[in-house]
Design an enzyme around this catalytic site. Structure first.
Site, PDB file in Angstrom:
ATOM      1  NE  ARG A  47     -18.439 -10.368  -4.629  1.00 40.74           N
ATOM      2  CZ  ARG A  47     -18.389 -11.625  -4.655  1.00 40.74           C
ATOM      3  NH1 ARG A  47     -17.154 -12.393  -4.676  1.00 40.74           N
ATOM      4  NH2 ARG A  47     -19.635 -12.436  -4.395  1.00 40.74           N
ATOM      5  CG  HIS A 237       9.638  -5.510   1.430  1.00 39.77           C
ATOM      6  ND1 HIS A 237       9.049  -5.749   0.268  1.00 39.77           N
ATOM      7  CD2 HIS A 237       8.130  -5.173   1.904  1.00 39.77           C
ATOM      8  CE1 HIS A 237       7.850  -5.656   0.075  1.00 39.77           C
ATOM      9  NE2 HIS A 237       7.078  -5.033   1.172  1.00 39.77           N
TER      10      HIS A 237
HETATM   11  C1  BG6 Z   1       3.979  -3.725   2.358  1.00 37.15           C
HETATM   12  C2  BG6 Z   1       3.623  -4.331   3.720  1.00 37.15           C
HETATM   13  O1  BG6 Z   1       4.754  -4.671   1.509  1.00 37.15           O
HETATM   14  O2  BG6 Z   1       5.008  -2.744   2.589  1.00 37.15           O
HETATM   15  C3  BG6 Z   1       3.191  -3.079   4.730  1.00 37.15           C
HETATM   16  O3  BG6 Z   1       2.644  -5.405   3.492  1.00 37.15           O
HETATM   17  C4  BG6 Z   1       4.405  -2.042   4.818  1.00 37.15           C
HETATM   18  O4  BG6 Z   1       2.948  -3.618   5.636  1.00 37.15           O
HETATM   19  C5  BG6 Z   1       4.817  -1.659   3.311  1.00 37.15           C
HETATM   20  O5  BG6 Z   1       3.437  -0.806   5.405  1.00 37.15           O
HETATM   21  C6  BG6 Z   1       5.757  -0.546   3.462  1.00 37.15           C
HETATM   22  O6  BG6 Z   1       6.256  -0.111   2.096  1.00 37.15           O
HETATM   23  P1  BG6 Z   1       6.969   1.230   2.125  1.00 37.15           P
HETATM   24  O7  BG6 Z   1       7.163   1.093   0.643  1.00 37.15           O
HETATM   25  O8  BG6 Z   1       5.921   2.132   2.435  1.00 37.15           O
HETATM   26  O9  BG6 Z   1       8.034   1.489   3.120  1.00 37.15           O
END
Ligand code: BG6
Length: 486
Positions: A47, A237
């Site tokens: 934006r 995840h």
């Molecule tokens: C993200 C979440 O998908 O994954 C975050 O929204 C989190 O809250 C992050 O911190 C963690 O990813 P990684 O790869 O740093 O373990």
């Protein structure tokens, strides 16, 4: 690595945190590796009214900070010649004209539309891309999470995006699938005959999946307070990691062959009843404590968080998979903010030998363990008992490093580098299919509903600890302990 075909990537949300911390640094690394074809363009849009020079300067400063030692001023200069900026109000169709003109200079090229905006903007971006006829057969769209808040909202987003892009053009990203050790687990399981006979209830006692962070909500208070750990981490995840551990061998590496098997796992997860929610789930929220010996405040004191919030910053679950392979094997899932360490790992605990001829103290390590780590470093280790050198027949714990990639000189790709390359190449294997995403929502929804209907609040835990004591109790009901407690 084979160079990428010519492409244009459009980053919606191009001045945001994800673009600066992950996407542009990933593209910079690919550029340095010689992966970007000479004509490839990165078209950021946001934006804010900025000139191209201002955008490039801002990207240089922000990405430079995240890239650290990997930042090379000269290389960045050449990389940033690929970088373009289009100030655009996603909701205002008229503001798409300059983007349209630029894209149409190479109408035949692969186009990747990367939506790293709040999902509430996905519909209007799709309809504006449609209106301007920017969605070509060679286009793909990458959707960042959160994809909805529950099953209903996720279906709405999918229906809407599906009205403009076919399912084979939709890349739902889960960056955990892009991590090297997750793919190494696929290689270990399906590239070797050794593990398959053992990969079942007869030989595996339990599986533990932990994603623990030291960070708190880091300026994302409002978003996080609406979301919570179950939606933010488990629905996507952790369930994807569970699928990789539990899936049946696919018939090929074909994206749908793999995704079909993951879907079967998600559909075999035993649904939580209200009673299960009470006995097989734990939700926690951090209060003040200490991380690395420094004091940190409580969740409800963070900016953007409601002082009465009952959002969980920690979740632990016992999941069960109703199949012949996994009947009776608990899958413990756990994720939390403000934990003592940053660690993401999958632990496969094998059963003990049926009869031990060695004298082992009862509290010592007795069974084999496979540890797949994604954080803080990527690794894969198999723990065994071996003879301790010396004149007695004493055993000690030893491990085999199964992470052969770790011994090579090849630089490891960041998850976003790999996933961006896959999206450009059109390879959907490491992206989540609509039915998988919906099956994951279907499984977590009863837990979310029971929590929101319950007058009980999340259990408090001190920042810098492994969550509420109830999480230890959850594992101990099966006579087990989380890895850090064993
Ligand atoms: C993200 C979440 O998908 O994954 C975050 O929204 C989190 O809250 C992050 O911190 C963690 O990813 P990684 O790869 O740093 O373990």
């Amino acid at each position: 690595m084979a160079a990428l075909p010519d492409f244009d990537i459009v980053l919606f949300g191009g001045s945001g945190d994800l673009a600066m911390r992950k996407l542009l640094p990933a593209l910079y690394h690919l550029f340095r590796e010689g992966m970007l074809a000479p004509g490839a363009r990165i078209m950021s849009s946001a934006r804010k009214n900025m000139s191209l020079a201002e955008y490039r300067a801002s990207a240089r400063t922000q990405c430079g900070a995240f890239l650290g030692q990997a930042f090379d001023a000269v290389k960045w200069e050449s990389f940033s010649e690929r970088l373009f900026y289009f100030p655009l109000d996603a909701q205002d169709s008229d503001s798409y004209h300059s983007l349209k003109a630029a894209l149409n200079e190479h109408a035949e090229r692969i186009r990747v539309f990367y939506f790293s905006t709040p999902p509430s903007l996905f519909p209007v971006i799709c309809s504006n891309l449609g209106r301007h006829e920017l969605i070509t057969p060679e286009s793909r769209v990458v959707l960042e999470k959160p994809l909805g808040h529950d099953l209903k909202s996720s279906c709405e987003i999918n229906d809407l995006v599906g009205g403009y892009f076919s399912e084979t053009q939709i890349f739902r990203i889960d960056h955990y699938l892009g991590k090297e050790s997750v793919q190494n687990l696929l290689a270990l399981r399906f590239g070797n005959a050794l593990f398959e006979p053992l990969w079942r209830r007869e030989w595996i006692r339990d599986v533990q999946i932990t994603v623990a962070e030291q960070l708190g909500v880091e300026g994302r208070g409002e978003f996080y307070d609406r979301t919570g750990a179950l939606r933010d981490m488990v629905q996507n995840h952790l369930l994807q990691l569970l699928c990789i551990v539990a899936m049946e061998p696919p018939s090929s590496i074909d994206p749908n062959a793999i995704r079909d098997e993951k879907l079967k796992v998600l559909r075999s997860l035993r649904p939580f009843t209200a009673e299960d929610v009470a006995t097989k789930s734990v939700r926690g929220q951090y209060r003040s404590g200490a991380i690395n010996h420094a004091p940190v405040g409580s969740y409800t004191d963070e900016p953007g968080i409601n002082a009465e919030s009952s959002t969980e910053t920690f979740v632990a679950l016992k999941a069960e998979i109703d199949t012949w392979r996994w009947a009776g094997v608990p899958f413990f899932l756990r994720s939390g903010k403000r934990m003592p360490e940053r660690v993401a790992e999958i632990i496969v605990n094998f059963r003990e030998v049926p009869h031990s001829i060695f004298d082992l103290p009862s509290n010592s390590f007795r069974a084999n363990q496979l540890v797949i780590r994604m954080q803080p470093e990527e690794s894969m280790k198999l723990f065994l008992l071996a003879k301790k050198p010396g004149d007695t027949m004493a055993l000690e714990q030893a491990h085999l490093n199964l992470d052969f990639a770790g011994t090579s000189q090849t630089r490891r790709l960041d998850a976003y580098e790999r996933l961006l390359m896959d999206a450009i190449r059109g390879n959907l294997t490491l992206f989540v299919r609509r039915d998988e995403q919906e099956a994951a929502w279907t499984w977590v929804e009863p837990i979310l509903s029971a929590w929101s209907a319950s007058p009980e609040r999340p259990k408090l835990y001190a920042a810098g600890t492994w969550g509420p004591a109830a999480s230890t109790v959850l594992a101990s009901r099966d006579g087990l302990a989380w890895n850090e407690e064993s």
